[in-house]
Design a protein around this motif. Structure first.
Motif, PDB file in Angstrom:
ATOM      1  N   TYR A 271      47.830   3.468 -27.890  1.00  0.00           N
ATOM      2  CA  TYR A 271      46.819   2.633 -27.609  1.00  0.00           C
ATOM      3  C   TYR A 271      45.510   2.861 -27.607  1.00  0.00           C
ATOM      4  O   TYR A 271      44.474   2.197 -28.410  1.00  0.00           O
ATOM      5  CB  TYR A 271      47.238   1.690 -26.383  1.00  0.00           C
ATOM      6  N   SER A 272      44.988   4.234 -27.421  1.00  0.00           N
ATOM      7  CA  SER A 272      43.761   4.753 -27.221  1.00  0.00           C
ATOM      8  C   SER A 272      43.461   5.097 -28.805  1.00  0.00           C
ATOM      9  O   SER A 272      42.046   5.318 -28.914  1.00  0.00           O
ATOM     10  CB  SER A 272      43.896   5.838 -26.327  1.00  0.00           C
TER      11      SER A 272
ATOM     12  N   GLN B   4      42.846   3.432 -31.782  1.00  0.00           N
ATOM     13  CA  GLN B   4      42.693   2.092 -32.358  1.00  0.00           C
ATOM     14  C   GLN B   4      43.214   2.247 -33.889  1.00  0.00           C
ATOM     15  O   GLN B   4      43.772   1.242 -34.292  1.00  0.00           O
ATOM     16  CB  GLN B   4      41.328   1.691 -32.085  1.00  0.00           C
TER      17      GLN B   4
ATOM     18  N   HIS C  84      46.642  -4.309 -30.753  1.00  0.00           N
ATOM     19  CA  HIS C  84      45.660  -3.723 -29.889  1.00  0.00           C
ATOM     20  C   HIS C  84      44.646  -4.652 -29.243  1.00  0.00           C
ATOM     21  O   HIS C  84      44.286  -4.634 -28.019  1.00  0.00           O
ATOM     22  CB  HIS C  84      44.830  -2.508 -30.777  1.00  0.00           C
TER      23      HIS C  84
ATOM     24  N   SER D  86      44.565  -5.883 -25.527  1.00  0.00           N
ATOM     25  CA  SER D  86      43.289  -5.627 -24.626  1.00  0.00           C
ATOM     26  C   SER D  86      42.979  -7.096 -24.019  1.00  0.00           C
ATOM     27  O   SER D  86      42.466  -7.079 -22.691  1.00  0.00           O
ATOM     28  CB  SER D  86      42.191  -5.265 -25.391  1.00  0.00           C
TER      29      SER D  86
ATOM     30  N   SER E 271      42.853  -7.861 -19.629  1.00  0.00           N
ATOM     31  CA  SER E 271      41.464  -8.346 -19.194  1.00  0.00           C
ATOM     32  C   SER E 271      41.617  -9.927 -18.668  1.00  0.00           C
ATOM     33  O   SER E 271      40.573 -10.368 -18.274  1.00  0.00           O
ATOM     34  CB  SER E 271      40.555  -8.169 -19.871  1.00  0.00           C
TER      35      SER E 271
ATOM     36  N   VAL F  40      43.771   1.736 -19.602  1.00  0.00           N
ATOM     37  CA  VAL F  40      43.469   0.414 -19.442  1.00  0.00           C
ATOM     38  C   VAL F  40      43.181   0.056 -17.896  1.00  0.00           C
ATOM     39  O   VAL F  40      44.228   0.570 -17.205  1.00  0.00           O
ATOM     40  CB  VAL F  40      44.178  -0.627 -20.138  1.00  0.00           C
TER      41      VAL F  40
END
Length: 325
Positions: free
Chosen positions: A51-52, A54, A169, A173, A177, A229
């Motif tokens: 995930y980190s 991208q 991705h 995200s 959030s 995250v």
């Protein structure tokens, strides 16, 4: 076991990995297995790493889809006969009767829910077709990391132009959030429903003109949790509060195959009074019984030092269920 994710001697894995949609996973399975080993076979840690990165969205997306396929097929294979979950539910029902008890699960499949329904002890209308069906009955059943049947529904704003990309991705995200009302973004599949399409289109009328709107149906699963995250999603925050309440009420906590790797969950229970509480750790098959080599034991004792922790000395869930009979 995570290390068997690509092992084709397993019936479920063999069927899933040979699907045309998972060709990319199959062709690179040896590389992925090495990467997982590098991350100590911690799947969530590896997915957090993906995930980190991208630029590697294809790998992250492919892994999510592959895991969904595995969980859906595993859930589809639940039989009406004996299984450990069904036996455990029946034993707990016998022990507790009408007294309060609860199940906290970190799994993504629906094997627990189906086993609960198959057991037939609950004569209510509970069917796990919505979130309230998990929370408003006895026992409370908390799916701390979500699951394949919980879906994040995102409607692409009509104002967005076609150049704006919503890949996995970006969708993950946005999901993490999401701080609005849960009912505004969650959809719960009925137990037994198949895997929905990630992307579909919806035709709507706006100002008398037909327009096409993009609709994304994304798995509401809390996967990257290793400080990558910050889970602001109100769905997961709500579950943490429910878990805090359940653990605070409990005198006996039985942990089956869980490594206590969720920092948010550990931080929550670490603030609870450990007096008169006991935790029994039931290993996955072949796991070390020595407390100095037992990762779950070390994590929970470090986070919750006053609690009494014991390791079941049998070999796995099967042995534990035999001991309850």
């Amino acid at each position: 076991m995570v290390k068997d994710l690509f092992n084709e001697s397993n019936r479920v894995i063999k069927e899933i990995i040979n699907r045309p949609s998972n060709t990319f996973i199959k062709n690179n399975s040896s590389d992925f297995a090495q990467e997982l080993e590098y991350h100590n076979n911690d799947l969530e840690k590896y997915l957090s790493f993906l995930y980190s990165q991208q630029k590697e969205d294809r790998i992250f997306a492919s892994f999510l889809s592959y895991l969904e396929d595995i969980f859906f097929l595993a859930s589809d294979g639940v039989t009406t006969g004996l299984n450990n979950y069904k036996t455990l539910i029946n034993r707990m029902w016998d022990f507790h009767g009408k007294k309060h008890w609860g199940c906290i699960s970190f799994n993504y499949d629906t094997i627990l829910e189906q086993s609960y329904l198959i057991a037939g002890r609950d004569i209510s209308e509970r069917d796990f077709s919505d979130l309230e069906s998990y929370l408003n009955y006895n026992p409370v059943i908390l799916k701390m990391h979500g699951g394949i049947n919980f879906r994040y529904i995102f409607k692409k704003p009509l104002a967005d132009d076609d150049s704006k990309i919503y890949n996995n991705h970006v969708l993950f995200s946005k999901m993490m959030s999401e701080s609005g009302k849960v009912d505004d973004f969650i959809q719960t599949l009925r137990i037994g429903d198949g895997k929905p399409n990630l992307h579909s289109t919806l035709r709507i009328i706006e100002d008398g003109v037909w327009k096409v709107k993009s609709l994304f149906n994304f798995p509401l699963m809390l996967i990257p949790i290793h400080e990558v995250v910050s889970p602001e999603n109100i769905f997961f925050k709500r579950l943490i509060e429910h878990a805090k309440e359940e653990v605070s009420r409990a005198s006996l906590i039985i942990s089956i195959g869980y490594n206590f790797g969720d920092e948010a969950f550990l931080n929550t229970i670490s603030n609870l009074d450990p007096i008169d509480k006991e935790v029994i750790l039931v290993n996955t098959r072949g796991e070390a019984l020595n407390i100095n080599e037992h990762s779950a034991y070390q994590r929970i004792k470090n986070a919750w030092p006053g609690v009494n922790v014991r390791i079941f000395d049998g070999d796995g869930f099967d042995e534990f269920m035999k001991a309850l009979r």
